[in-house]
Design a protein around this motif. Sequence first.
Motif, PDB file in Angstrom:
ATOM      1  N   UNK A  30       9.126 -17.724 -56.771  1.00 45.70           N
ATOM      2  CA  UNK A  30       9.469 -17.767 -55.353  1.00 45.70           C
ATOM      3  C   UNK A  30      10.994 -17.798 -55.193  1.00 45.70           C
ATOM      4  N   UNK A  31      11.625 -18.673 -55.989  1.00 44.25           N
ATOM      5  CA  UNK A  31      13.076 -18.757 -55.867  1.00 44.25           C
ATOM      6  C   UNK A  31      13.751 -17.502 -56.396  1.00 44.25           C
ATOM      7  N   UNK A  33      12.458 -14.537 -55.989  1.00 45.45           N
ATOM      8  CA  UNK A  33      12.344 -13.597 -54.867  1.00 45.45           C
ATOM      9  C   UNK A  33      13.389 -13.902 -53.803  1.00 45.45           C
ATOM     10  N   UNK A  34      13.561 -15.206 -53.518  1.00 43.98           N
ATOM     11  CA  UNK A  34      14.560 -15.586 -52.526  1.00 43.98           C
ATOM     12  C   UNK A  34      15.924 -15.048 -52.940  1.00 43.98           C
ATOM     13  N   UNK A  36      16.556 -12.568 -54.866  1.00 46.78           N
ATOM     14  CA  UNK A  36      16.543 -11.112 -54.779  1.00 46.78           C
ATOM     15  C   UNK A  36      16.698 -10.643 -53.335  1.00 46.78           C
ATOM     16  N   UNK A  37      16.006 -11.322 -52.401  1.00 50.13           N
ATOM     17  CA  UNK A  37      16.000 -10.902 -50.996  1.00 50.13           C
ATOM     18  C   UNK A  37      17.252 -11.388 -50.275  1.00 50.13           C
ATOM     19  N   UNK A  38      17.622 -12.642 -50.545  1.00 48.04           N
ATOM     20  CA  UNK A  38      18.691 -13.255 -49.763  1.00 48.04           C
ATOM     21  C   UNK A  38      20.040 -13.123 -50.454  1.00 48.04           C
ATOM     22  N   UNK A  40      21.873 -10.621 -51.868  1.00 46.87           N
ATOM     23  CA  UNK A  40      22.897  -9.652 -51.469  1.00 46.87           C
ATOM     24  C   UNK A  40      23.626 -10.065 -50.195  1.00 46.87           C
ATOM     25  N   UNK A  41      22.860 -10.523 -49.193  1.00 45.20           N
ATOM     26  CA  UNK A  41      23.508 -10.938 -47.944  1.00 45.20           C
ATOM     27  C   UNK A  41      24.443 -12.106 -48.210  1.00 45.20           C
ATOM     28  N   UNK A  42      23.911 -13.084 -48.963  1.00 43.12           N
ATOM     29  CA  UNK A  42      24.702 -14.286 -49.236  1.00 43.12           C
ATOM     30  C   UNK A  42      25.996 -13.928 -49.964  1.00 43.12           C
ATOM     31  N   UNK A  44      27.781 -11.124 -49.714  1.00 43.40           N
ATOM     32  CA  UNK A  44      28.779 -10.580 -48.794  1.00 43.40           C
ATOM     33  C   UNK A  44      29.258 -11.638 -47.809  1.00 43.40           C
ATOM     34  N   UNK A  45      28.327 -12.501 -47.403  1.00 44.28           N
ATOM     35  CA  UNK A  45      28.721 -13.571 -46.471  1.00 44.28           C
ATOM     36  C   UNK A  45      29.744 -14.496 -47.132  1.00 44.28           C
ATOM     37  N   UNK A  47      31.655 -13.742 -49.781  1.00 42.91           N
ATOM     38  CA  UNK A  47      32.880 -13.029 -50.148  1.00 42.91           C
ATOM     39  C   UNK A  47      33.783 -12.791 -48.945  1.00 42.91           C
ATOM     40  N   UNK A  48      33.199 -12.392 -47.815  1.00 40.52           N
ATOM     41  CA  UNK A  48      34.035 -12.017 -46.673  1.00 40.52           C
ATOM     42  C   UNK A  48      34.029 -13.050 -45.565  1.00 40.52           C
TER      43      UNK A  48
END
Lengths: 334, 289
Positions: A30-31, A33-34, A36-38, A40-42, A44-45, A47-48
């Motif tokens: 589960x973690x 998957x989290x 994997x899913x979350x 990429x966004x995290x 960039x969030x 980094x920028x």
Amino acid sequence: MKNVNNNALTFEQRIEAQKTIDQRKSTLSRYGTVLLFFGPYLFFFCLFFVYPIIQGVINSFYSYNFGNPDRIFVGWQNYHDIIIGNADIATYKTYFDEGLLHTLYFVLLTVPFLIVVPFILALLLNQKPWGESFFRALFFLPNVLSVSTVCILFRYVFNPERGLIKGFNFESDLASAWFVLVIVTVWWTVGNNMVIMNAGLKQVDKSLYEAASIDGCSPFKQIFYVTLPQIGNQILVCTITTFIASFNVYGQVDLITNGGPNEQTMVFIQRVLQLIHTSSLRSGTAGIASAMCVLFALLIVAISLIQLYVTRDKSNSHRRIFKKQHAYVKEGAK
Amino acid sequence: MRTKKSILTARIISTVCLTILGVLWIIPLIWAVGASFKPDIYTDANQFFPSIENFTWNNYAFLLGSEYPIFRWMLNSLIIASVQTILYLIIASFAAYALVFIKWKGKNIVFTIILSSMMIPGIATFLPNYELLFNMGLLGVDDFRYYLALILPGLGGVFGLFIIRSFFLGIPNELIEACKVDGCSNFQIFFKVVLPMGKSAIFVSAIFAFLGSWNDYLMPTQASLLIQDSKEGNQLITLPVGLAKLVSGISGGDATPLAGAVISAIPVMVVYCFAQKYIIEGVSRTGIK
């Protein structure tokens, strides 16, 4: 060895053990998957967004120039220079004070209009006029234009001698400059709050108005005693976002008055940019600019939090219950 | 009770008021389109439209023949905005799925932090970001890396994630649980159940991401300062930056920048005509928790 140990367990124990392993496996996956899913966004969030905030705070304690790796730690000196002032270079304090003051002028001049005008428009739209969606689309239209487009248009519209609206000499007269900036901003962004408020008005239960008018409440009073409390949430959202957006003003001032006349409409962001681009000032100005930004961010966050705190749901539980009921009724109607 | 008569009166009054206000709102646009066909703004200055004998395409012709390649700017903006929108939607919809349909410790805290970051003014993150992009070698170069400098920072945006998440919250959790019991993986659920149901949310945030990127001003103008101000450098910049150059580049009574502004407004207006329903629906959702 393991096998032997396993065999030594009873059947129930083995089942239990298998269950724990399964659970651990599922938690792990589960973690995974989290991540994997979350992830990429995290990434960039962080980094920028997270990194720049931390780096900005760190930079504010250094004296350095943009793009130059040599930096000197100066402690609170930058903050001291912009808040209390520096006898050698008074410019930093002037930049900060005036930038903030002019931004504050802009906020105080625009925010009331950007709440009241959209509210009036939303009220009118809520009376079921003919062409309701046409009007909504019309007032929202300027919102999708870029700031450059809008500013070019209005520089011609307000051309003092040859424009559509003459007599506002925004390049040399301060009052005209503010007037034009406010008109352009209201014209450009009014649709956003109008749409939000209109959506809120649509959710207000019609029976409340009927009850109010039976009790002898005039339509005008109903606005204050029924409509406003009912769309309080939307007004709060609009107020906070409009405050933040107005504090962030840059494009209009840059393109219409360019900070003039006499740098009297120079806003905060322009001052910060001036500090990183200027070469006439003593070195180390990027650190000053960072400190200014940190203080500015703190100010805006504080104002937003105060607004949230003042308008928090106190003890009007009947209103909350009503809201909940309303939500249930809506769910049921689907 | 509101009688039929009073409802009708309200309809008539509101329609009249809105018509007056609507005309006020649209007049500057119409005047500006008209003025862009004047030879210069001194001609027919006291008329709303240029007179027939003074009507001219010169401003447009001059702009297209000048060193300001407005269609190239549009193409640049289009490339940057589309690439950013597509990448952002992929990243943000996966993230929204993880926030809504997978149970994990601390996800509410993480989302609160992300959401409250909307309070931080853009200028606070701008300076370190500017330096970061510079150090990554994406700024101060005269090629496609400049596009990356404008695309990448937007991928951590909050607004689209917020919209997609709030739409996903409306999908019944039982449905997802049922899929899980049937042995579907998260990927299968994402692609076969959640994405088809959340299509409108993704479309709405696509529009916002696109418009946000298309109209972005602060970072592109500042980034363009590091590009050489030449004919080649002019090929790289985005539309808002280019238009800003027009303002400072052409002065006097010339109406050429106005022609540029009109051209720049056309594609947005066309998109708006088709998508205004979704845009307005998206905006109205931001006020409802």
